[in-house]
Design a protein around this motif. Structure first.
Motif, PDB file in Angstrom:
ATOM      1  N   ASP A 271     -10.418 -49.062  36.031  1.00  0.00           N
ATOM      2  CA  ASP A 271     -11.714 -49.637  35.639  1.00  0.00           C
ATOM      3  C   ASP A 271     -12.225 -50.719  36.582  1.00  0.00           C
ATOM      4  O   ASP A 271     -13.172 -51.438  36.258  1.00  0.00           O
ATOM      5  N   SER A 272     -11.625 -50.861  37.752  1.00  0.00           N
ATOM      6  CA  SER A 272     -12.088 -51.879  38.696  1.00  0.00           C
ATOM      7  C   SER A 272     -13.334 -51.395  39.420  1.00  0.00           C
ATOM      8  O   SER A 272     -13.593 -50.186  39.520  1.00  0.00           O
TER       9      SER A 272
ATOM     10  N   THR B 218      -9.427 -55.979  36.090  1.00  0.00           N
ATOM     11  CA  THR B 218     -10.706 -56.522  36.539  1.00  0.00           C
ATOM     12  C   THR B 218     -10.715 -56.801  38.042  1.00  0.00           C
ATOM     13  O   THR B 218     -11.721 -57.235  38.567  1.00  0.00           O
ATOM     14  N   GLU B 219      -9.622 -56.565  38.719  1.00  0.00           N
ATOM     15  CA  GLU B 219      -9.539 -56.858  40.150  1.00  0.00           C
ATOM     16  C   GLU B 219     -10.377 -55.860  40.940  1.00  0.00           C
ATOM     17  O   GLU B 219     -10.261 -54.648  40.773  1.00  0.00           O
TER      18      GLU B 219
ATOM     19  N   SER C 241     -22.032 -37.481  48.680  1.00  0.00           N
ATOM     20  CA  SER C 241     -23.051 -36.437  48.580  1.00  0.00           C
ATOM     21  C   SER C 241     -22.657 -35.374  47.566  1.00  0.00           C
ATOM     22  O   SER C 241     -23.499 -34.579  47.126  1.00  0.00           O
ATOM     23  N   ARG C 242     -21.378 -35.364  47.188  1.00  0.00           N
ATOM     24  CA  ARG C 242     -20.882 -34.352  46.253  1.00  0.00           C
ATOM     25  C   ARG C 242     -20.288 -34.940  44.976  1.00  0.00           C
ATOM     26  O   ARG C 242     -20.353 -34.307  43.913  1.00  0.00           O
ATOM     27  N   VAL C 243     -19.705 -36.129  45.088  1.00  0.00           N
ATOM     28  CA  VAL C 243     -18.993 -36.706  43.943  1.00  0.00           C
ATOM     29  C   VAL C 243     -19.489 -38.129  43.694  1.00  0.00           C
ATOM     30  O   VAL C 243     -19.296 -39.001  44.540  1.00  0.00           O
ATOM     31  N   PRO C 244     -20.110 -38.403  42.561  1.00  0.00           N
ATOM     32  CA  PRO C 244     -20.514 -39.787  42.263  1.00  0.00           C
ATOM     33  C   PRO C 244     -19.315 -40.641  41.876  1.00  0.00           C
ATOM     34  O   PRO C 244     -18.357 -40.149  41.285  1.00  0.00           O
ATOM     35  N   ILE C 245     -19.364 -41.911  42.249  1.00  0.00           N
ATOM     36  CA  ILE C 245     -18.343 -42.878  41.840  1.00  0.00           C
ATOM     37  C   ILE C 245     -19.039 -43.869  40.914  1.00  0.00           C
ATOM     38  O   ILE C 245     -19.849 -44.686  41.362  1.00  0.00           O
ATOM     39  N   LYS C 246     -18.758 -43.787  39.622  1.00  0.00           N
ATOM     40  CA  LYS C 246     -19.547 -44.535  38.632  1.00  0.00           C
ATOM     41  C   LYS C 246     -19.437 -46.045  38.801  1.00  0.00           C
ATOM     42  O   LYS C 246     -20.375 -46.780  38.495  1.00  0.00           O
ATOM     43  N   ASN C 247     -18.275 -46.530  39.267  1.00  0.00           N
ATOM     44  CA  ASN C 247     -18.082 -47.977  39.405  1.00  0.00           C
ATOM     45  C   ASN C 247     -18.158 -48.422  40.863  1.00  0.00           C
ATOM     46  O   ASN C 247     -17.570 -49.430  41.245  1.00  0.00           O
ATOM     47  N   LEU C 248     -18.902 -47.674  41.695  1.00  0.00           N
ATOM     48  CA  LEU C 248     -19.069 -48.049  43.097  1.00  0.00           C
ATOM     49  C   LEU C 248     -19.895 -49.327  43.193  1.00  0.00           C
ATOM     50  O   LEU C 248     -20.969 -49.427  42.595  1.00  0.00           O
ATOM     51  N   LYS C 249     -19.405 -50.293  43.971  1.00  0.00           N
ATOM     52  CA  LYS C 249     -20.097 -51.574  44.134  1.00  0.00           C
ATOM     53  C   LYS C 249     -20.817 -51.632  45.477  1.00  0.00           C
ATOM     54  O   LYS C 249     -22.031 -51.586  45.540  1.00  0.00           O
TER      55      LYS C 249
END
Length: 248
Positions: free
Chosen positions: A89-90, A28-29, A109-117
């Protein structure tokens, strides 16, 4: 029967209390990836990295060969391995200086980061820099700054101007002081010695603030560091009297 159940419950409570205490598991960090600017190294981000770590974040300070490849060839090899070094999963955050912010834009622009804050950029040439326009053709510029350096201007070769608006939570810190009056004369507006305040801005940004800091030393400036951490925590910059009603 009631007494036996109570004894079993008491024994279970003692067993739980005997377990080692862990205030924050690595799963969770929150993670912060730091990316330095053109012709710099991870050492330039060391002070900022320490401060972010002391604020409770897992830090990944990336070193990449900024002058050896074009921007599109730098972004993936710099960012993908850094993501693997974040706790599983952070949430993922970025703090960048100068061209490091353009690498993040290129990657996203090419690769999404699903857990981007959140992303915080320091002095990013989001709309290019007139300094590159003026000096890019001079002998030695390409030798010192490579293809990526030539891609940071405002003209046809400008990569930042081709990447489009921010579609992520973005805060930008611009500098308003210069230690290079010669370069500042090439910039027709308030600047940090390399990039004007206006050209750091990007459509879609959530917040923008100007700090009296220079481009070269912005990432080591105490006020800038405090603003970076505040944005990571709150999603907005801190202003006098808690006035956050609009961007500067």
């Amino acid at each position: 029967m009631y007494i036996g159940s109570r004894k079993r419950a008491y024994a279970l409570l003692l067993a739980v209390l005997a377990l080692p205490y862990s205030p924050l598991s690595s799963a969770t960090e929150a993670c912060v990836i730091l990316l330095h600017g053109l012709a710099k190294s991870d050492r330039s981000m060391a002070k900022l990295e320490r401060a972010i770590g002391e604020a409770g974040y897992h830090t990944v300070n990336v070193d990449y060969p900024s002058t050896e490849r074009p921007i599109d060839q730098l972004a993936g090899p710099a960012i993908a391995p850094a993501l693997d070094r974040c706790p599983e999963d952070s949430e993922v955050n970025f703090v960048t200086h100068s061209m490091g912010g353009i690498l993040v834009r290129q990657y996203l622009s090419r690769v999404p980061i699903k857990n981007l804050k959140r992303v915080v950029m320091l002095g990013p040439p989001n709309r290019g820099s007139e300094v590159v326009d003026r000096l890019g053709s001079f002998p030695g510029f390409h030798f010192m700054f490579g293809d990526a350096g030539l891609q940071l201007g405002t003209g046809d070769m400008s990569v930042p101007n081709r990447l489009g608006a921010a579609e992520f939570d973005l805060g930008i810190i611009a500098g308003s002081r210069s230690i290079n009056p010669i370069l500042s004369r090439m910039i027709p507006a308030t600047d940090d010695g390399k990039v004007s305040v206006e050209r750091t801005k990007l459509e879609g940004m959530k917040d923008h603030i100007t700090v009296p800091a220079t481009h070269v030393f912005m990432m080591k400036n105490d006020e800038v560091i405090a603003q970076v951490i505040h944005y990571l925590q709150q999603g907005q910059f801190k202003r006098p009297q808690q006035d956050r009603t609009g961007r500067d």
